[in-house]
Design a protein around this motif. Structure first.
Motif, PDB file in Angstrom:
ATOM      1  N   ASN A  67      20.639  58.398  51.327  1.00 22.01           N
ATOM      2  CA  ASN A  67      21.129  57.023  51.316  1.00 22.01           C
ATOM      3  C   ASN A  67      20.399  56.200  50.261  1.00 22.01           C
ATOM      4  O   ASN A  67      19.207  56.318  50.093  1.00 22.01           O
ATOM      5  N   MET A  68      21.141  55.398  49.535  1.00 25.69           N
ATOM      6  CA  MET A  68      20.561  54.492  48.540  1.00 25.69           C
ATOM      7  C   MET A  68      21.565  53.381  48.332  1.00 25.69           C
ATOM      8  O   MET A  68      22.748  53.645  48.112  1.00 25.69           O
ATOM      9  N   VAL A  69      21.122  52.152  48.421  1.00 33.09           N
ATOM     10  CA  VAL A  69      21.993  51.005  48.225  1.00 33.09           C
ATOM     11  C   VAL A  69      21.413  50.145  47.111  1.00 33.09           C
ATOM     12  O   VAL A  69      20.331  49.588  47.268  1.00 33.09           O
ATOM     13  N   PRO A  70      22.120  50.022  45.965  1.00 33.56           N
ATOM     14  CA  PRO A  70      21.660  49.100  44.931  1.00 33.56           C
ATOM     15  C   PRO A  70      21.799  47.660  45.429  1.00 33.56           C
ATOM     16  O   PRO A  70      22.839  47.285  45.978  1.00 33.56           O
ATOM     17  N   VAL A  71      20.746  46.865  45.267  1.00 33.25           N
ATOM     18  CA  VAL A  71      20.729  45.484  45.710  1.00 33.25           C
ATOM     19  C   VAL A  71      20.613  44.604  44.469  1.00 33.25           C
ATOM     20  O   VAL A  71      19.608  44.654  43.762  1.00 33.25           O
ATOM     21  N   PHE A  72      21.647  43.809  44.215  1.00 32.58           N
ATOM     22  CA  PHE A  72      21.709  42.982  43.015  1.00 32.58           C
ATOM     23  C   PHE A  72      21.264  41.561  43.320  1.00 32.58           C
ATOM     24  O   PHE A  72      21.807  40.911  44.216  1.00 32.58           O
ATOM     25  N   GLY A  73      20.278  41.076  42.578  1.00 34.98           N
ATOM     26  CA  GLY A  73      19.778  39.725  42.762  1.00 34.98           C
ATOM     27  C   GLY A  73      20.754  38.696  42.230  1.00 34.98           C
ATOM     28  O   GLY A  73      21.312  38.861  41.151  1.00 34.98           O
ATOM     29  N   VAL A  74      20.974  37.637  43.011  1.00 31.02           N
ATOM     30  CA  VAL A  74      21.817  36.512  42.602  1.00 31.02           C
ATOM     31  C   VAL A  74      21.087  35.213  42.908  1.00 31.02           C
ATOM     32  O   VAL A  74      20.247  35.151  43.804  1.00 31.02           O
ATOM     33  N   ALA A  75      21.417  34.166  42.154  1.00 31.25           N
ATOM     34  CA  ALA A  75      20.774  32.866  42.359  1.00 31.25           C
ATOM     35  C   ALA A  75      21.332  32.157  43.590  1.00 31.25           C
ATOM     36  O   ALA A  75      20.606  31.445  44.283  1.00 31.25           O
ATOM     37  N   ASP A  76      22.639  32.327  43.879  1.00 25.25           N
ATOM     38  CA  ASP A  76      23.283  31.650  45.003  1.00 25.25           C
ATOM     39  C   ASP A  76      24.220  32.645  45.682  1.00 25.25           C
ATOM     40  O   ASP A  76      25.314  32.918  45.197  1.00 25.25           O
ATOM     41  N   ILE A  77      23.779  33.182  46.808  1.00 31.43           N
ATOM     42  CA  ILE A  77      24.537  34.240  47.481  1.00 31.43           C
ATOM     43  C   ILE A  77      25.883  33.738  48.010  1.00 31.43           C
ATOM     44  O   ILE A  77      26.870  34.472  47.986  1.00 31.43           O
ATOM     45  N   ASP A  78      25.947  32.499  48.463  1.00 28.31           N
ATOM     46  CA  ASP A  78      27.211  31.986  48.986  1.00 28.31           C
ATOM     47  C   ASP A  78      28.273  31.915  47.897  1.00 28.31           C
ATOM     48  O   ASP A  78      29.427  32.311  48.111  1.00 28.31           O
ATOM     49  N   THR A  79      27.896  31.432  46.719  1.00 26.28           N
ATOM     50  CA  THR A  79      28.828  31.347  45.595  1.00 26.28           C
ATOM     51  C   THR A  79      29.244  32.734  45.126  1.00 26.28           C
ATOM     52  O   THR A  79      30.429  32.992  44.880  1.00 26.28           O
ATOM     53  N   ALA A  80      28.271  33.650  45.018  1.00 23.97           N
ATOM     54  CA  ALA A  80      28.570  35.011  44.567  1.00 23.97           C
ATOM     55  C   ALA A  80      29.488  35.717  45.550  1.00 23.97           C
ATOM     56  O   ALA A  80      30.468  36.361  45.152  1.00 23.97           O
ATOM     57  N   ARG A  81      29.205  35.579  46.834  1.00 21.98           N
ATOM     58  CA  ARG A  81      30.035  36.227  47.850  1.00 21.98           C
ATOM     59  C   ARG A  81      31.456  35.665  47.822  1.00 21.98           C
ATOM     60  O   ARG A  81      32.433  36.420  47.885  1.00 21.98           O
ATOM     61  N   ALA A  82      31.582  34.358  47.743  1.00 23.83           N
ATOM     62  CA  ALA A  82      32.906  33.735  47.714  1.00 23.83           C
ATOM     63  C   ALA A  82      33.718  34.218  46.518  1.00 23.83           C
ATOM     64  O   ALA A  82      34.920  34.477  46.635  1.00 23.83           O
TER      65      ALA A  82
END
Length: 125
Positions: A67-82
């Motif tokens: 198992n390996m999950v790449p985790v990408f850093g974002v400044a604003d998770i709500d905006t990125a998710r939307a």
């Protein structure tokens, strides 16, 4: 133009049985530097030899092999998710928040590979 603007960081998250033992192994075998153990969150993080790339170890009683999950850093998770959801990207449940540490949201590519967004909440970013 991409739907989301990523920061210059990536964390490779992996499940392990014993974070402390695994962190020692990665330090001894690959020369990674321990950044911290967050025992309350069941998480440890090490700096790899590549700038901007860390290895995150999440403690699980029975981790799945490979198992390996790449985790990408974002400044604003709500905006990125939307933005990703507007493009039809599937997420796995709500955004999770560990106060004072991080917000994360797991999503999937078209082949059902798990990926994650993370917003640093420590104030260090």
């Amino acid at each position: 133009m991409p739907a989301v603007t990523l920061e210059n960081t990536i964390t490779l998250a992996m499940s392990v049985k014993d974070r402390h033992a695994s962190a020692t192994w990665y330090a001894d075998m690959l020369g990674f530097d321990l950044l911290y153990h967050a025992d309350d969150a069941g998480w440890s993080e090490l700096q790899t030899k590549t700038e901007g790339v860390t290895l995150g170890l999440g403690e699980q009683a029975a981790p799945a092999p490979g198992n390996m999950v790449p985790v990408f850093g974002v400044a604003d998770i709500d905006t990125a998710r939307a933005a990703l959801e507007a493009e039809g990207v599937r997420f796995d449940g709500p955004t999770e928040v560990i106060e004072g540490m991080v917000s994360t949201a797991t999503f999937y590519d078209p082949d059902d590979n798990a990926l994650m967004l993370a917003q640093d909440l420590t104030g260090d970013a």
